[in-house]
Design a protein around this motif. Structure first.
Motif, short mmCIF file in Angstrom:
data_model
loop_
_atom_site.label_atom_id
_atom_site.label_comp_id
_atom_site.label_asym_id
_atom_site.label_seq_id
_atom_site.Cartn_x
_atom_site.Cartn_y
_atom_site.Cartn_z
N SER A 149 16.25 -5.99 -25.44
CA SER A 149 16.16 -7.44 -25.27
C SER A 149 16.30 -7.82 -23.80
O SER A 149 17.05 -7.19 -23.06
CB SER A 149 17.25 -8.13 -26.10
OG SER A 149 17.13 -9.54 -26.02
N VAL A 178 14.68 -14.68 -29.69
CA VAL A 178 16.07 -14.74 -30.13
C VAL A 178 16.62 -16.14 -29.97
O VAL A 178 17.28 -16.67 -30.87
CB VAL A 178 16.93 -13.75 -29.31
CG1 VAL A 178 18.41 -13.84 -29.70
CG2 VAL A 178 16.42 -12.33 -29.49
N VAL A 189 21.66 -11.93 -22.97
CA VAL A 189 22.22 -11.77 -24.31
C VAL A 189 23.06 -10.51 -24.44
O VAL A 189 22.84 -9.51 -23.74
CB VAL A 189 21.08 -11.74 -25.36
CG1 VAL A 189 20.40 -10.37 -25.40
CG2 VAL A 189 21.60 -12.10 -26.75
N LEU A 191 23.94 -8.34 -27.85
CA LEU A 191 23.71 -8.23 -29.29
C LEU A 191 24.82 -7.40 -29.92
O LEU A 191 25.11 -6.29 -29.49
CB LEU A 191 22.35 -7.58 -29.55
CG LEU A 191 21.13 -8.33 -29.03
CD1 LEU A 191 19.86 -7.51 -29.24
CD2 LEU A 191 21.00 -9.69 -29.71
N ALA A 201 24.16 -12.67 -31.65
CA ALA A 201 23.69 -12.70 -30.27
C ALA A 201 24.51 -13.71 -29.48
O ALA A 201 24.55 -14.89 -29.84
CB ALA A 201 22.21 -13.06 -30.21
#
Length: 347
Positions: A149, A178, A189, A191, A201
């Motif tokens: 991500s 997201v 972020v 996670l 998140a």
């Protein structure tokens, strides 16, 4: 036991920042970070490694993971490191082209490097289709899925995206959003997998208003995401969330109170917060709780700190790596610290 601090790397010429750390099965710590000309000058950058065999009390000389990158070619940004279930280590880092008009976040590329020998040697970088900057750690879910991500600007605001792979990176999904909201600048972020397809998140809100950490939840292994929820960590920048052995949840982050920006104005404090599963799964701020522990304070007039990574040893000790300017005056340095879960609560 109070928080104990250690030097990891300090270079009198270069700026060292944005570190992460992994703990190998043999008990070795491997830290990865970026060295550059300065936070505000990326004309030279290189991703570096160092390791410790004594629980982070002393560290090896730094060595390079990547070649040096120099303007006008490209520059490296933020590396993260993960220990996979098969024993391999993987580092993800973002690479940005130089371009007119500032950062080209929409076209920044992300690469993976793998090690099968506890970090002694590393593969050549493997390009992924993920675009954006400041990637999260490569996340390995309990069903074997990999998630990567990063964030980039879209429609005038920062937004967070991911891609997932069910074949260990041979192929990747299309981008999944997201978090995106024109009222916020959502980025960086962390996670947190909670099992049975549930992922939380935690996001930095980057408007400079000192707003709460933002949270969103997925119940299908990251394929779709719910609404944004305030989480009671005001001024939270670059959260790094993980599960402790006792089932509680630790989040390290830089505190940014908002107001006038710039080095030294609003980036002096580095915190660690302890929370729990019910708070993370809550549907409102009022149902969530957190205890916030100060970790370090940057005394420099050019203060800049707080991107971090952490691990927990089998005996419970927590080890955190982070960067700070402090007595390096105007140069970033990498520090480590150790603490116990009991530092949050009296026995």
């Amino acid at each position: 036991m109070a928080v104990q601090k250690y030097f990891i790397s300090r270079d009198p010429v270069l700026y060292e920042a944005w570190p992460d750390v992994a703990l190998t099965p043999g008990g070795k710590l491997i830290a990865v970070f970026n060295e550059c000309t300065h936070h505000s000058d990326r004309s030279y950058t290189r991703i570096m490694l160092t390791e410790s065999t004594d629980r982070g009390r002393t560290w090896s000389a730094k060595r390079p993971l990547t070649p040096a990158a120099r303007k006008p070619e490209c520059y490296y940004n933020c590396p993260r490191i993960t220990l996979l279930r098969d024993g391999r280590l993987v580092i993800i880092f973002d690479r940005m082209e130089w371009g007119a008009g500032g950062e080209q976040t929409q076209t920044a590329e992300n690469y993976l490097c793998f090690s099968s020998d506890d970090g002694a040697t590393w593969s050549e970088p493997v390009k992924t289709p993920l675009l954006g900057i400041v990637p999260d750690k490569l996340l390995e879910l309990d069903n074997g899925r990999w998630i990567i991500s990063a964030h980039h600007a879209q429609d005038g605001a920062l937004a967070q995206f991911l891609r997932w792979s069910d074949d260990q990176g041979k192929s990747w999904s299309e981008p999944v959003t997201v978090a995106k909201d024109p009222a916020f600048q959502l980025c960086e972020v962390s996670l947190l997998p909670l099992g049975n397809g549930v992922i939380a998140a935690f996001l930095r809100e980057n408007s400079g208003r000192g707003l709460d950490c933002k949270k969103t939840l997925s119940f299908d292994n990251g394929e779709s995401w719910g609404p944004l929820i305030d989480f009671p960590l005001p001024g939270c920048h670059r959260p790094v969330a993980g599960m402790l052995q006792d089932g509680s949840i630790l989040i390290t982050y830089r505190f940014h109170q908002g107001g006038m920006g710039g080095f030294g104005n609003s980036t002096q404090n580095f915190f660690a917060a302890l929370t729990d599963r019910d708070s993370v799964l809550s549907s409102s701020r009022w149902e969530a709780r957190a205890r916030i522990l100060p970790i370090d304070y940057d005394r420099s007039s050019h203060a800049d700190l707080g991107y971090s990574g952490w691990v927990q040893f089998p005996d419970g000790e927590i080890y955190i790596v982070y960067y700070i300017v402090d007595d390096a005056v105007d140069r970033g340095q990498i520090r480590g610290c150790s603490l116990q879960p009991s530092d949050f609560f009296l026995p």
